[in-house]
Design a protein around this motif. Structure first.
Motif, PDB file in Angstrom:
ATOM      1  N   ALA A 333       0.912  -1.256   0.053  1.00  0.00           N
ATOM      2  CA  ALA A 333       0.027  -0.206   0.124  1.00  0.00           C
ATOM      3  C   ALA A 333       0.871   1.096  -0.101  1.00  0.00           C
ATOM      4  CB  ALA A 333      -0.844  -0.060   1.310  1.00  0.00           C
ATOM      5  N   ASP A 334       2.072   0.908   0.344  1.00  0.00           N
ATOM      6  CA  ASP A 334       3.145   2.161   0.443  1.00  0.00           C
ATOM      7  C   ASP A 334       4.268   1.668  -0.442  1.00  0.00           C
ATOM      8  OD1 ASP A 334       4.602   0.448   2.077  1.00  0.00           O
ATOM      9  OD2 ASP A 334       4.365   1.422   3.723  1.00  0.00           O
ATOM     10  N   GLN A 335       5.356   2.334  -0.738  1.00  0.00           N
ATOM     11  CA  GLN A 335       6.346   2.108  -1.383  1.00  0.00           C
ATOM     12  C   GLN A 335       7.379   1.129  -0.882  1.00  0.00           C
ATOM     13  OE1 GLN A 335       8.298   5.265  -3.643  1.00  0.00           O
ATOM     14  NE2 GLN A 335       6.422   6.635  -3.067  1.00  0.00           N
ATOM     15  N   THR A 336       7.232   0.459   0.101  1.00  0.00           N
ATOM     16  CA  THR A 336       7.959  -0.424   0.844  1.00  0.00           C
ATOM     17  C   THR A 336       7.881  -1.815   0.059  1.00  0.00           C
ATOM     18  OG1 THR A 336       7.550   0.295   3.118  1.00  0.00           O
ATOM     19  CG2 THR A 336       8.434  -1.943   2.990  1.00  0.00           C
ATOM     20  N   THR A 337       9.247  -2.135  -0.216  1.00  0.00           N
ATOM     21  CA  THR A 337       9.261  -3.293  -1.243  1.00  0.00           C
ATOM     22  C   THR A 337      10.128  -4.437  -0.781  1.00  0.00           C
ATOM     23  OG1 THR A 337       9.100  -1.863  -3.120  1.00  0.00           O
ATOM     24  CG2 THR A 337      10.067  -4.088  -3.550  1.00  0.00           C
ATOM     25  N   LYS A 338       9.847  -5.699  -0.952  1.00  0.00           N
ATOM     26  CA  LYS A 338      10.626  -7.013  -0.187  1.00  0.00           C
ATOM     27  C   LYS A 338      11.507  -7.400  -1.572  1.00  0.00           C
ATOM     28  CE  LYS A 338       8.266  -9.498   2.497  1.00  0.00           C
ATOM     29  NZ  LYS A 338       7.700 -10.683   3.134  1.00  0.00           N
ATOM     30  N   VAL A 339      12.686  -7.522  -0.968  1.00  0.00           N
ATOM     31  CA  VAL A 339      13.732  -7.908  -2.135  1.00  0.00           C
ATOM     32  C   VAL A 339      14.565  -9.054  -1.463  1.00  0.00           C
ATOM     33  CG1 VAL A 339      16.054  -7.075  -3.307  1.00  0.00           C
ATOM     34  CG2 VAL A 339      14.052  -5.656  -2.840  1.00  0.00           C
ATOM     35  N   LYS A 340      14.674 -10.191  -1.935  1.00  0.00           N
ATOM     36  CA  LYS A 340      15.286 -11.477  -1.325  1.00  0.00           C
ATOM     37  C   LYS A 340      14.729 -11.552   0.189  1.00  0.00           C
ATOM     38  CE  LYS A 340      19.339 -10.756  -4.508  1.00  0.00           C
ATOM     39  NZ  LYS A 340      20.790 -10.686  -4.624  1.00  0.00           N
ATOM     40  N   GLY A 341      13.653 -11.065   0.410  1.00  0.00           N
ATOM     41  CA  GLY A 341      13.249 -11.599   1.612  1.00  0.00           C
ATOM     42  C   GLY A 341      13.473 -10.406   2.735  1.00  0.00           C
ATOM     43  N   MET A 342      13.878  -9.544   2.185  1.00  0.00           N
ATOM     44  CA  MET A 342      14.109  -8.262   3.171  1.00  0.00           C
ATOM     45  C   MET A 342      13.172  -7.136   2.639  1.00  0.00           C
ATOM     46  SD  MET A 342      16.431  -9.385   5.254  1.00  0.00           S
ATOM     47  CE  MET A 342      17.428  -7.703   6.104  1.00  0.00           C
ATOM     48  N   PHE A 343      12.599  -6.335   3.631  1.00  0.00           N
ATOM     49  CA  PHE A 343      11.777  -5.153   3.304  1.00  0.00           C
ATOM     50  C   PHE A 343      12.899  -4.037   3.069  1.00  0.00           C
ATOM     51  CE2 PHE A 343       8.352  -7.152   5.331  1.00  0.00           C
ATOM     52  CZ  PHE A 343       7.362  -6.958   4.561  1.00  0.00           C
ATOM     53  N   ILE A 344      12.740  -3.427   2.027  1.00  0.00           N
ATOM     54  CA  ILE A 344      13.457  -2.129   1.782  1.00  0.00           C
ATOM     55  C   ILE A 344      12.456  -1.052   1.799  1.00  0.00           C
ATOM     56  CG2 ILE A 344      15.098  -0.872   0.171  1.00  0.00           C
ATOM     57  CD1 ILE A 344      16.345  -3.359   1.300  1.00  0.00           C
ATOM     58  N   THR A 345      12.557   0.081   2.554  1.00  0.00           N
ATOM     59  CA  THR A 345      11.750   1.203   2.598  1.00  0.00           C
ATOM     60  C   THR A 345      12.335   2.425   2.055  1.00  0.00           C
ATOM     61  OG1 THR A 345      12.769   1.924   4.742  1.00  0.00           O
ATOM     62  CG2 THR A 345      11.023   0.141   5.001  1.00  0.00           C
ATOM     63  N   PRO A 346      11.478   3.531   1.759  1.00  0.00           N
ATOM     64  CA  PRO A 346      11.996   4.871   1.268  1.00  0.00           C
ATOM     65  C   PRO A 346      12.759   5.504   2.304  1.00  0.00           C
ATOM     66  CG  PRO A 346       9.582   4.445   0.830  1.00  0.00           C
ATOM     67  CD  PRO A 346       9.879   3.327   1.749  1.00  0.00           C
ATOM     68  N   GLY A 347      12.641   5.105   3.636  1.00  0.00           N
ATOM     69  CA  GLY A 347      13.311   5.826   4.862  1.00  0.00           C
ATOM     70  C   GLY A 347      14.801   5.402   4.697  1.00  0.00           C
ATOM     71  N   GLN A 348      14.925   3.923   4.229  1.00  0.00           N
ATOM     72  CA  GLN A 348      16.372   3.677   4.088  1.00  0.00           C
ATOM     73  C   GLN A 348      17.172   4.431   3.040  1.00  0.00           C
ATOM     74  OE1 GLN A 348      14.932  -0.452   4.231  1.00  0.00           O
ATOM     75  NE2 GLN A 348      16.381  -0.932   5.553  1.00  0.00           N
ATOM     76  N   ILE A 349      16.363   4.572   1.791  1.00  0.00           N
ATOM     77  CA  ILE A 349      17.169   5.298   0.665  1.00  0.00           C
ATOM     78  C   ILE A 349      17.292   6.488   1.152  1.00  0.00           C
ATOM     79  CG2 ILE A 349      16.822   5.952  -1.607  1.00  0.00           C
ATOM     80  CD1 ILE A 349      16.821   2.918  -0.988  1.00  0.00           C
ATOM     81  N   ALA A 350      16.387   7.182   2.097  1.00  0.00           N
ATOM     82  CA  ALA A 350      16.808   8.773   2.573  1.00  0.00           C
ATOM     83  C   ALA A 350      17.973   8.618   3.372  1.00  0.00           C
ATOM     84  CB  ALA A 350      15.661   9.018   3.220  1.00  0.00           C
TER      85      ALA A 350
END
Length: 426
Positions: A333-350
């Motif tokens: 529902a937001d932009q958080t995405t799961k890659v290789k079983g791990m959640f990646i969030t917009p906050g991490q890119i920031a």
């Protein structure tokens, strides 16, 4: 016009994990509402958070799903600041420390707690039901490649295997050749882990001449399972089914051999709501998955908004299990995405950008090649940039490797997306 023939699924004598899987809808709802009332009463007494947000709510008055839908929603995105302000769990804890078996950490960082297994709750994470549907039976050796470090997935599935009566090889992630040695020597029947790592094990085993034929069944999760990858794994001898769960909630839903949607666990109540609200959508409409767990009083989860998208399927599964079904994971529902079983969030890119002030804009693109996830951070910069240092920051923050691509100024799409999931789920 002649009606299409209804698909018939052959049912084995030991098909079901327990009798609850085939009870009537009325019996299930009656039992779940009684458990819900008890959970609300417990949460109000034991948890400062729920004592506050459920103030004025009488547990005995929650006699329907419509009444449940009027209770406040707790959002996953709100947990991290709450936990930081009031450690360890933001006031959501429903048990004394002496009653907690484990605390876990998930990306965010977020923290979760699970109570000790006991006679009434021998499988607190409840993945045994999903493992049974996938073909796991007492005595089968389980090769478990979910992580045992910080995050709960490895411990969750191990505890559920033990509840069935299965020994477990705690392989964890990585060390591919050592894992192949173990598979050759121990000859496990069941695989648990991400589907992409199973593919890697099977392909590496074939390349090195290491036997993997003992693996016959698998319960996979943590990432998407495209039909092409499922077919590829089956062609290599391993029939896999998916589970859907989270660190906070344990098992939410799982596939059966019928392969028609995902069946809800017997100890959860799932609502599909309009994203960002707590309002249920019309039957069949795609919305956000909101979950109430009836079986983990140590860390009560009442109307927990996952941020995942799905929809309720009509009817029941051809396999004979009568619980409601969802279509499976359909994105965020937001932009958080799961890659290789791990959640990646917009906050991490920031966070990555903050480490490198020369980056003016960034967009993480997630792709899949040969059914293996990959990510590329596309950046616009002012002046010179050390892409190696940026790649190191990306790995440090997201715990995954990714490529770095410098884009021309003004060339990244102006669509508000920090994370673009470009994978195909067909």
């Amino acid at each position: 016009m002649a009606q299409a023939a209804k698909r018939v699924v052959k049912i084995r004598a030991d098909e079901y994990y327990d009798r609850r899987e085939t009870r009537s809808a009325a019996a299930r709802q009656k039992a779940q509402l009684a458990a819900l009332q008890a959970l609300i009463e417990h949460a109000k007494k034991a948890s400062p958070y729920y004592r506050d947000i459920l103030k004025g709510v009488r547990p005995a008055a929650i006699t329907s799903l419509a009444a449940l839908a009027k209770l406040p929603v707790t959002r996953k995105s709100d947990l991290a600041p709450r936990q930081k302000a009031k450690p360890p769990l933001g006031g959501l804890e429903g048990a004394r420390p002496s009653e907690i078996a484990n605390y876990f950490q998930s990306p965010g960082p977020l923290y979760e707690a699970y109570g000790r297994p006991n006679a009434k709750a021998k499988d607190p994470w409840r993945f045994a039901r999903a493992m049974w549907a996938a073909g796991c039976r007492p005595g089968d050796l389980v090769h478990n490649t979910f992580s045992y470090h910080l995050t709960p997935a490895g411990r969750m599935t191990e505890g559920s295997a033990h509840a069935i009566g299965c020994p477990v090889f705690p392989a964890g992630i990585g060390n591919t050749e050592l894992q192949l040695d173990a598979i050759a020597q121990l000859r496990p029947k069941v695989y648990c882990g991400t589907p992409s790592f199973l593919k890697i094990l099977l392909e590496k085993g074939a390349e090195l001449g290491r036997p993997t034929a003992s693996l016959k069944a698998g319960l996979v999760g943590g990432e998407a399972l495209p039909p092409s990858l499922r077919a590829e794994l089956k062609a290599k001898g391993v029939a896999v089914l998916q589970s859907y769960g989270t660190a906070e909630l344990g098992l939410i839903a799982y596939e059966s051999p019928a392969l028609e949607g995902m069946i809800l666990d017997e100890d959860v109540i799932v609502e599909i709501v309009r994203p960002g609200t707590g309002d249920p959508v019309a039957p069949g409409e795609v919305g956000e998955v909101v979950v109430t767990v009836l079986a983990n009083p140590a860390y009560p989860m009442i109307r927990f908004a996952t941020g995942d998208l799905s929809a309720i399927l009509p009817g029941v599964s051809p396999c004979g299990r009568t619980a409601p079904r969802i279509r499976g994971w359909m994105g965020r529902a937001d932009q958080t995405t799961k890659v290789k079983g791990m959640f990646i969030t917009p906050g991490q890119i920031a966070q990555v950008m903050a480490r490198h002030p020369e980056i003016t804009r960034a967009r993480l693109e997630v792709t899949s090649e040969n059914n293996l996830d990959a990510m590329t951070l596309r950046i616009e910069v002012q002046g010179a940039v050390d892409t190696g240092a940026v790649a190191a920051s990306l790995q440090a923050v997201c715990k995954l490797r990714g490529a770095i691509a410098v884009a021309a100024a003004g060339s990244l799409p102006n669509d508000g997306k920090v994370i673009a999931d470009l994978r195909s789920y067909q």
